[in-house]
Write a protein that holds these residues in place. Structure first.
Motif, mmCIF file in Angstrom:
data_model
loop_
_atom_site.group_PDB
_atom_site.id
_atom_site.type_symbol
_atom_site.label_atom_id
_atom_site.label_comp_id
_atom_site.label_asym_id
_atom_site.label_seq_id
_atom_site.Cartn_x
_atom_site.Cartn_y
_atom_site.Cartn_z
ATOM 1 N N UNK A 197 18.700 -45.324 -56.758
ATOM 2 C CA UNK A 197 19.306 -44.427 -57.737
ATOM 3 C C UNK A 197 20.401 -43.610 -57.053
ATOM 4 N N UNK A 198 21.655 -43.815 -57.450
ATOM 5 C CA UNK A 198 22.751 -43.253 -56.669
ATOM 6 C C UNK A 198 23.161 -41.863 -57.132
ATOM 7 N N UNK A 199 22.657 -41.409 -58.274
ATOM 8 C CA UNK A 199 22.996 -40.073 -58.745
ATOM 9 C C UNK A 199 21.720 -39.279 -58.982
ATOM 10 N N UNK A 200 21.621 -38.161 -58.306
ATOM 11 C CA UNK A 200 20.505 -37.240 -58.495
ATOM 12 C C UNK A 200 21.066 -36.015 -59.197
ATOM 13 N N UNK A 201 20.463 -35.621 -60.314
ATOM 14 C CA UNK A 201 20.961 -34.512 -61.122
ATOM 15 C C UNK A 201 20.012 -33.330 -61.027
ATOM 16 N N UNK A 202 20.579 -32.159 -60.782
ATOM 17 C CA UNK A 202 19.816 -30.908 -60.799
ATOM 18 C C UNK A 202 20.361 -30.074 -61.960
ATOM 19 N N UNK A 203 19.496 -29.687 -62.883
ATOM 20 C CA UNK A 203 19.924 -28.955 -64.068
ATOM 21 C C UNK A 203 19.121 -27.664 -64.224
ATOM 22 N N UNK A 204 19.762 -26.668 -64.872
ATOM 23 C CA UNK A 204 19.074 -25.434 -65.242
ATOM 24 C C UNK A 204 18.977 -25.446 -66.756
ATOM 25 N N UNK A 205 17.761 -25.439 -67.265
ATOM 26 C CA UNK A 205 17.538 -25.670 -68.695
ATOM 27 C C UNK A 205 16.542 -24.679 -69.262
#
Length: 306
Positions: free
Chosen positions: A225-233
């Protein structure tokens, strides 16, 4: 290219008394590729390599190398090997050391003389060929060891921690040699814990953890998996998380933070749209390219699984 795997093992395992060093070594290495073998210290990497070379007899399972059962002398003569913990003859010069190994392979004297000169040049030790190994630095010993692994022009080269103790020049030299070997159609099997070296050098890699292969990835394709996403939700209910799991991998949510992996950036608008449609407030959305180190930690943990 020969479609037959150059290395193929199934259920290979090794125990020393009550201690299991390798529980399940099941992997395939193809002709002409650079294959990385990754795992923390104590994971069973070196024991696995020794089984492939017939230096350690398996407790069970099956395997072939170069079209022959593991340990076959004729097949082993077509392979080159640089061990991690080598002990070379300190009283020999670099050239004498290579000559000894060439003679053990039965290489003709006239051919061997030229081969030694070529290898000393390849590993950057032309000026040190007449010096005794006892006066070599750790990095020089590593490079002369790599030269001996190539003395018989092997079809398969197995390198156990080949860049250990090398300075940046030495690491670059090893990478260049490995790439040249691949360009020549040779197969290189690299056992290492240095993730950055594997990432820039190898075509595929397998992770071993507690004596088992836990995952194999193609480093040129989307296996990682080449994209790791960190989100504030905002608040995330279990139904939203269940739906998100169908769109992304390794979903983790805690205290208003959300992290997940996707194969590429093209998947991001769909994930964002899904969250908004589910009534989730999205305050920040930060994608980052996932490295091999990230995947290593994801699979094995920050402490190496100890």
């Amino acid at each position: 290219m020969d479609p037959t795997p150059i290395i193929s093992t199934h259920g290979l395992h090794k125990s020393f008394g009550e201690k299991t060093a390798v529980a399940d070594l099941t992997l395939t290495v193809n002709h002409g590729e650079v294959f990385g073998f990754l795992g923390p210290n104590g994971a069973g990497k070196t024991t696995s390599v020794k089984m492939l070379l017939g230096l350690v007899h398996p407790s069970g399972g099956t395997g072939e190398m170069l079209g022959a059962p593991l340990g076959d002398p004729a097949a082993r003569a077509r392979a080159g090997f640089l061990p991690e913990h080598f002990r070379f003859h300190g009283w020999l010069t670099g050239a004498e050391f290579l000559r000894l190994h060439g003679q053990l392979h039965g290489i003709e004297k006239s051919v061997l003389a030229q081969r030694i000169l070529e290898l000393l040049d390849l590993v950057g030790l032309v000026d040190a060929g007449d010096k005794k190994l006892g006066a070599y630095s750790k990095g020089m010993l590593q490079r002369i060891g790599l030269a001996q692994a190539l003395i018989n022009e092997p079809e398969l080269v197995i390198l156990d921690e080949p860049t250990s103790g090398l300075d940046p020049f030495g690491r670059r030299l090893v990478r260049d040699i490995v790439r040249d070997l691949r360009d020549m159609g040779r197969t290189v099997f690299i056992n290492s814990h240095l993730l950055s070296e594997i990432e820039v050098t190898c075509d595929r890699a397998a992770f071993i953890h507690q004596g088992r292969i836990v995952r194999a990835v193609d480093l040129h394709e989307s296996d990682v998996p080449v994209v790791r996403v960190h989100a504030r939700v905002g608040a995330l209910g279990p139904e939203v998380l269940a739906g998100l799991a169908a769109l992304a991998a390794d979903v983790q949510a805690e205290n208003g933070t959300l992290a997940f992996s996707v194969p590429d950036e093209a998947a991001l608008p769909g994930v964002h749209r899904y969250l908004v449609e589910q009534g989730v407030d999205v305050y920040a959305f930060r994608p980052e390219k996932q490295s091999l180190e990230d995947l290593f930690v994801q699979l094995i943990g920050t402490d190496g699984g100890q």
